[in-house]
Design a protein around this motif. Structure first.
Motif, mmCIF file in Angstrom:
data_model
loop_
_atom_site.group_PDB
_atom_site.id
_atom_site.type_symbol
_atom_site.label_atom_id
_atom_site.label_comp_id
_atom_site.label_asym_id
_atom_site.label_seq_id
_atom_site.Cartn_x
_atom_site.Cartn_y
_atom_site.Cartn_z
ATOM 1 N N UNK A 161 0.875 -1.246 0.130
ATOM 2 C CA UNK A 161 0.045 0.158 0.106
ATOM 3 C C UNK A 161 0.818 1.368 0.059
ATOM 4 N N UNK A 162 0.345 2.333 -0.368
ATOM 5 C CA UNK A 162 1.188 3.688 -0.181
ATOM 6 C C UNK A 162 1.678 3.953 1.174
ATOM 7 N N UNK A 163 2.901 4.544 1.031
ATOM 8 C CA UNK A 163 3.684 4.813 2.028
ATOM 9 C C UNK A 163 4.362 3.589 2.805
ATOM 10 N N UNK A 164 4.174 2.204 2.382
ATOM 11 C CA UNK A 164 4.989 1.187 2.677
ATOM 12 C C UNK A 164 6.490 1.498 2.408
ATOM 13 N N UNK A 165 7.288 0.903 2.964
ATOM 14 C CA UNK A 165 8.875 1.009 2.627
ATOM 15 C C UNK A 165 9.138 -0.610 2.428
ATOM 16 N N UNK A 166 9.794 -0.364 1.291
ATOM 17 C CA UNK A 166 10.377 -1.875 0.667
ATOM 18 C C UNK A 166 11.880 -1.834 0.321
ATOM 19 N N UNK A 167 12.230 -3.155 0.527
ATOM 20 C CA UNK A 167 13.627 -3.431 0.175
ATOM 21 C C UNK A 167 13.413 -4.293 -1.091
ATOM 22 N N UNK A 178 2.240 8.121 -2.697
ATOM 23 C CA UNK A 178 0.801 8.116 -2.592
ATOM 24 C C UNK A 178 -0.054 7.536 -3.828
ATOM 25 N N UNK A 179 0.632 7.605 -4.827
ATOM 26 C CA UNK A 179 0.250 7.186 -6.211
ATOM 27 C C UNK A 179 0.345 5.573 -6.295
ATOM 28 N N UNK A 180 0.945 5.115 -5.516
ATOM 29 C CA UNK A 180 1.231 3.615 -5.452
ATOM 30 C C UNK A 180 2.455 3.144 -6.130
ATOM 31 N N UNK A 181 3.199 4.117 -6.356
ATOM 32 C CA UNK A 181 4.531 3.903 -7.291
ATOM 33 C C UNK A 181 5.822 3.691 -6.515
ATOM 34 N N UNK A 182 6.730 3.093 -6.936
ATOM 35 C CA UNK A 182 7.762 2.776 -6.376
ATOM 36 C C UNK A 182 9.012 3.075 -7.588
ATOM 37 N N UNK A 185 9.142 5.059 -12.475
ATOM 38 C CA UNK A 185 7.989 4.683 -11.430
ATOM 39 C C UNK A 185 7.501 3.253 -12.138
ATOM 40 N N UNK A 186 7.455 2.519 -11.167
ATOM 41 C CA UNK A 186 6.707 0.963 -11.209
ATOM 42 C C UNK A 186 5.443 1.137 -10.152
ATOM 43 N N UNK A 187 4.366 0.825 -10.749
ATOM 44 C CA UNK A 187 3.123 0.810 -9.869
ATOM 45 C C UNK A 187 3.385 -0.694 -9.076
ATOM 46 N N UNK A 188 3.177 -0.675 -7.897
ATOM 47 C CA UNK A 188 3.424 -1.725 -6.964
ATOM 48 C C UNK A 188 2.177 -1.823 -6.016
ATOM 49 N N UNK A 189 1.356 -0.684 -5.484
ATOM 50 C CA UNK A 189 0.362 -0.678 -4.676
ATOM 51 C C UNK A 189 -0.943 -1.796 -5.070
ATOM 52 N N UNK A 222 8.256 -2.032 6.190
ATOM 53 C CA UNK A 222 7.509 -1.436 6.981
ATOM 54 C C UNK A 222 6.156 -1.139 6.404
ATOM 55 N N UNK A 223 5.162 -1.601 7.083
ATOM 56 C CA UNK A 223 3.555 -1.707 6.473
ATOM 57 C C UNK A 223 3.173 -0.378 7.189
ATOM 58 N N UNK A 224 3.546 0.678 6.583
ATOM 59 C CA UNK A 224 3.182 2.095 7.279
ATOM 60 C C UNK A 224 1.798 2.319 7.374
ATOM 61 N N UNK A 225 1.107 2.074 6.153
ATOM 62 C CA UNK A 225 -0.252 2.446 6.034
ATOM 63 C C UNK A 225 -1.214 1.350 6.580
ATOM 64 N N UNK A 226 -0.763 0.240 6.826
ATOM 65 C CA UNK A 226 -1.850 -0.888 7.289
ATOM 66 C C UNK A 226 -1.623 -0.932 8.872
ATOM 67 N N UNK A 227 -2.339 -0.362 9.537
ATOM 68 C CA UNK A 227 -2.415 -0.404 11.005
ATOM 69 C C UNK A 227 -3.990 -0.688 11.587
#
Length: 236
Positions: free
Chosen positions: A53-59, A77-81, A88-92, A123-128
């Motif tokens: 989801x948006x704001x998640x942190x990926x390795x 916020x647009x779901x891209x990394x 930009x690659x859509x991953x959300x 980090x699943x920042x947006x999933x709480x």
């Protein structure tokens, strides 16, 4: 008064004060049993990959390509990394495995031969979820996969000695409406009832054993307009 009870009273009173209620009903009127599981379904036996989801942190690791690998890639916020070379690659909405395939496909189109990409959710920042009421450590907790009510309460270090395990309310917002359902945590622990699935954004309120709480009638119905909680007395 016991401190968690005071905290829950203030929380519930604040929620109610911000919303005009047309009618109220006691928490005992919240849907129970089969009606509760119709609102908050039991978690499936088979797990499902976490969805980015948006704001998640990926390795993001690209095998043998350290210059293309990223240690802390935050999803926009647009779901891209944003990846080197491909932008930009859509991953959300994708699982980590699906995101790996999408990024590998982008790199393989023009730059690499059969790239091997691995994506980890750091980090699943947006999933709480919020766990409050009669629990030892109330607060916000990340959701990184399938989660049941028993595990959600355990994340808050479990119920206090004043908790009423028969009055555990799950509040959920979906399609612009809020709904609540009450569960008997003791029955779930004993395996006598299914463990309902907890979703990101849910609020769990573990009721005190001697404090009456009221909910806005709109919260208890589907669809609902508003929601509120008020502690009526100190339970003494």
């Amino acid at each position: 008064m016991y401190e968690p009870t005071v905290r829950m009273t203030r929380l519930l009173t604040g929620l109610a004060a911000s919303i005009a209620l047309s009618a109220c009903t006691t928490v005992e009127d919240a849907p129970k049993g089969d009606a509760a599981y119709a609102i908050i379904p039991a978690a499936p036996a088979v797990g499902m990959d976490y969805r980015i989801a948006a704001d998640d942190v990926l390795r993001i690791q690209v095998y043998h390509e350290p210059g293309l690998s990223l240690e802390d890639a935050q999803v926009t916020a647009a779901g891209m990394v944003r990846m080197p070379l491909v932008g930009d690659v859509p991953v959300a909405g994708l699982s980590a495995g699906e995101a790996s395939d999408v990024i590998a496909g982008r790199l393989g189109d023009r730059y690499l031969v059969s790239p091997q990409v691995t994506v980890f959710v750091k980090k699943a920042v947006s999933r709480r979820i919020t766990v409050d009421g009669e629990v030892r450590e109330p607060g916000l907790f990340p959701v990184e996969g399938r989660l049941g009510l028993v595990q959600a309460v355990a994340m808050a270090k479990g119920p206090t000695r004043l908790a009423s395990l028969k009055q555990v309310v799950v509040v959920r917002q979906a399609d612009g409406a809020r709904a609540a359902a009450m569960f008997d945590l003791s029955s779930i622990r004993r395996g006598e009832a299914p463990d309902p699935e907890i979703l990101p954004g849910d609020m769990i309120l573990v009721g005190p054993s001697r404090v009456k709480t009221i909910l806005g009638a709109g919260l208890l119905a589907l669809p609902a307009i508003g929601a509120g909680f008020i502690a009526l007395d100190g339970g003494r």
